[in-house]
Design an enzyme around this catalytic site. Structure first.
Site, PDB file in Angstrom:
ATOM      1  N   ASN A 151      30.417  24.646   0.600  1.00 39.74           N
ATOM      2  CA  ASN A 151      31.277  25.459   1.457  1.00 39.74           C
ATOM      3  C   ASN A 151      30.509  26.472   2.293  1.00 39.74           C
ATOM      4  O   ASN A 151      31.004  26.927   3.315  1.00 39.74           O
ATOM      5  CB  ASN A 151      32.336  26.173   0.615  1.00 39.74           C
ATOM      6  CG  ASN A 151      31.777  26.852  -0.606  1.00 39.74           C
ATOM      7  OD1 ASN A 151      31.073  26.242  -1.416  1.00 39.74           O
ATOM      8  ND2 ASN A 151      32.058  28.122  -0.754  1.00 39.74           N
ATOM      9  N   SER A 199      42.204  21.017  -2.048  1.00 39.43           N
ATOM     10  CA  SER A 199      43.030  22.194  -1.785  1.00 39.43           C
ATOM     11  C   SER A 199      43.624  22.104  -0.375  1.00 39.43           C
ATOM     12  O   SER A 199      42.895  21.901   0.597  1.00 39.43           O
ATOM     13  CB  SER A 199      42.165  23.446  -1.910  1.00 39.43           C
ATOM     14  OG  SER A 199      42.927  24.585  -1.571  1.00 39.43           O
ATOM     15  N   HIS A 201      44.937  24.241   1.786  1.00 36.62           N
ATOM     16  CA  HIS A 201      44.695  25.193   2.869  1.00 36.62           C
ATOM     17  C   HIS A 201      43.346  25.007   3.544  1.00 36.62           C
ATOM     18  O   HIS A 201      43.044  25.674   4.534  1.00 36.62           O
ATOM     19  CB  HIS A 201      44.893  26.636   2.402  1.00 36.62           C
ATOM     20  CG  HIS A 201      43.803  27.206   1.555  1.00 36.62           C
ATOM     21  ND1 HIS A 201      42.883  28.095   2.038  1.00 36.62           N
ATOM     22  CD2 HIS A 201      43.504  27.036   0.248  1.00 36.62           C
ATOM     23  CE1 HIS A 201      42.063  28.448   1.058  1.00 36.62           C
ATOM     24  NE2 HIS A 201      42.413  27.815  -0.039  1.00 36.62           N
ATOM     25  N   THR A 237      57.908  25.027 -12.502  1.00 34.96           N
ATOM     26  CA  THR A 237      58.666  24.338 -11.461  1.00 34.96           C
ATOM     27  C   THR A 237      57.764  24.043 -10.271  1.00 34.96           C
ATOM     28  O   THR A 237      57.030  24.921  -9.811  1.00 34.96           O
ATOM     29  CB  THR A 237      59.865  25.210 -11.028  1.00 34.96           C
ATOM     30  OG1 THR A 237      60.629  25.477 -12.203  1.00 34.96           O
ATOM     31  CG2 THR A 237      60.717  24.511  -9.991  1.00 34.96           C
ATOM     32  N   CYS A 323      34.681  34.384  -1.131  1.00 32.86           N
ATOM     33  CA  CYS A 323      34.706  34.867  -2.507  1.00 32.86           C
ATOM     34  C   CYS A 323      33.578  35.854  -2.783  1.00 32.86           C
ATOM     35  O   CYS A 323      33.652  36.645  -3.704  1.00 32.86           O
ATOM     36  CB  CYS A 323      34.582  33.695  -3.462  1.00 32.86           C
ATOM     37  SG  CYS A 323      35.504  32.297  -2.882  1.00 32.86           S
TER      38      CYS A 323
HETATM   39  C1  LIG Z   1      38.004  27.082  -1.149  1.00 32.18           C
HETATM   40  C2  LIG Z   1      37.220  26.365  -2.188  1.00 32.18           C
HETATM   41  C3  LIG Z   1      37.658  26.327  -3.524  1.00 32.18           C
HETATM   42  C4  LIG Z   1      38.852  27.107  -3.999  1.00 32.18           C
HETATM   43  O1  LIG Z   1      40.067  26.554  -3.553  1.00 32.18           O
HETATM   44  P1  LIG Z   1      41.385  27.466  -3.638  1.00 32.18           P
HETATM   45  O2  LIG Z   1      42.477  26.527  -3.225  1.00 32.18           O
HETATM   46  O3  LIG Z   1      41.198  28.581  -2.682  1.00 32.18           O
HETATM   47  O4  LIG Z   1      41.522  27.900  -5.051  1.00 32.18           O
HETATM   48  C5  LIG Z   1      36.909  25.603  -4.438  1.00 32.18           C
HETATM   49  N1  LIG Z   1      35.808  24.937  -4.061  1.00 32.18           N
HETATM   50  C6  LIG Z   1      35.376  24.930  -2.789  1.00 32.18           C
HETATM   51  C7  LIG Z   1      34.154  24.158  -2.436  1.00 32.18           C
HETATM   52  C8  LIG Z   1      36.061  25.648  -1.808  1.00 32.18           C
HETATM   53  O5  LIG Z   1      35.604  25.653  -0.559  1.00 32.18           O
END
Ligand SMILES: *Cc1c(COP(=O)(O)O)cnc(C)c1O
Length: 394
Positions: A151, A199, A201, A237, A323
């Site tokens: 990331n 994920s 988003h 839920t 983070c």
């Molecule tokens: C954003 C991210 C996560 C965390 O995902 P969330 O949905 O925000 O908990 C985990 N691993 C990587 C590589 C990410 O980029």
């Protein structure tokens, strides 16, 4: 001009995803566990979303478990397989030094429970080889967890080769594919993946929802006890609007993978342009790299000051991962690829997406060199580098 280049932190929810979600707030709002007709309609929508997500990954719907996001999926995958291994006396896990904290902190916790963790060195190019994984395997290895793409520095790892090594050794293989799903073609069969985290988003779906792919017969324990949702493995839920939005966003992203070619071209212009700044260096692999990731270190500046000045010029970027911002420690990823502390502090990550344009790139290439020069002109460290009191690293 406003330029959002922090798509690795989160993306804008797409209009397709929003439109898909809306009916699930006020028209189809019943609980999927309810036996009445509206409940069964909600249940059908839930299972339809599961099937569509499975189709994008090349697995069966039964192998998809909904979670609250990538972090939960990572936690559940790693804990489940580790604890099943421990029951057979196997307490060794292989991973890499530059995983997301959702993986690294879960592994730390397991170490406190008596597991042994080998974190493979990612070297200056920011990757690991299948051979490194093969060499680290021991008779008591119960899990290999290696991210699909990083990331912060964008490197794409040789997942197919690592998956093959694990499959041949009979060791479960998990990959945190949060940065890859919706951006790269995915096929869990071809890549020999046993568990995969995603994920929504990060691919223009809503936040707070994700999924874990779990190959049949892999062990799975529940993090949240309660009702029988998700076949008893994840109580609570279901967040149906978000799950439906995730399915719509993933289908849209997968149908749109061709856009990566255009994003890659913008990325490479930025890399070439920023590389002209003296005493700068690209982080990560120049070729095996996410289409939208640009990550640089600039010697003699502080990443935080750079971000603030870029923000004032309408450029919304990041120094590393969301983070780690807010803490003064340099990124563990940049330290893992061998950047010394003083260089790791001067980092900039630009993460592009299909909405970014050539005009965005031009704006960035005008502003960033100016801001870097300005910050250097005020930096005592830069003065020491100029006078030879300190030696340049980059
Ligand atoms: C954003 C991210 C996560 C965390 O995902 P969330 O949905 O925000 O908990 C985990 N691993 C990587 C590589 C990410 O980029």
């Amino acid at each position: 001009m406003e330029v959002y280049v922090d798509n690795a932190a989160t993306t804008k929810t797409s209009q397709t995803a929003i439109a898909a979600m809306l009916p699930y707030f006020d028209k189809i709002y019943a609980n999927p566990s309810s036996l009445h007709t509206p409940g069964q309609n909600a249940k059908e929508a839930l299972e339809n979303a599961r099937a569509r997500i499975a189709a994008c990954l090349g697995c069966t719907p039964r192998e998809i478990l909904f979670t609250s996001g990538g972090s939960e999926a990572d936690n559940q995958a790693i804990r489940s397989v580790a604890h099943a291994g421990a029951k057979k006396g196997k307490k060794h896990i292989i991973s890499t030094a530059f995983e997301h904290h959702a993986v690294l902190h879960t592994l730390k916790r397991l170490e406190q429970e008596g597991f042994q963790v080998t974190l493979l060195d990612v070297g200056s190019s920011g990757t690991v080889t299948a051979q490194q994984v093969a060499q680290a395997i021991r008779p008591d290895t119960c899990l290999v967890t290696v991210m699909y793409a990083n990331n912060e520095i964008g490197s794409i790892l040789p997942i197919e080769a690592i998956g093959r090594v694990c499959r041949e050794a009979g060791i479960p293989f998990h990959t945190d594919a949060v940065q890859a799903v919706g951006h790269l073609p995915m096929d869990v069969e071809k890549d020999h993946i046993d568990l995969l985290s995603l994920s929504a988003h990060k691919f223009h779906g809503p936040r707070g929802v994700g999924a874990l792919y779990v190959r049949r017969r892999m062990p799975l324990e529940n993090l949240i006890d309660g009702g029988a949702q998700e076949r008893g493995k994840r109580a609570g839920t279901e967040n149906l609007p978000a799950i439906v939005g995730m399915a719509a966003a993933l289908e849209e992203a997968c149908a749109n993978l061709d856009a990566a070619t255009r994003v890659t071209a913008l990325r490479d212009k930025l890399i070439a342009g920023l590389g002209q700044i003296p005493h700068s260096a690209l982080n990560g692999d120049p070729v095996h790299r996410l289409p939208g990731n640009v990550s640089f270190c600039f010697e003699g500046i502080e990443g935080e000051s750079l971000l603030l000045l870029l923000d004032a010029q309408g450029i919304y970027a990041s120094s590393g991962s969301a983070c780690t911002s807010g803490s003064l420690d340099p990124s563990h990823v940049l330290l893992a690829i061998g950047r010394p502390h003083e260089v790791a502090h001067g980092s900039l990550r630009l993460s592009l997406d299909w909405e970014n344009t050539q005009a965005d790139v031009d704006h960035i290439l005008t502003v960033v060199p100016q801001v870097v020069s300005y910050l250097r002109s005020m930096s005592p460290v830069w003065r020491d580098l100029q006078t030879g009191k300190r030696n340049f690293i980059l």
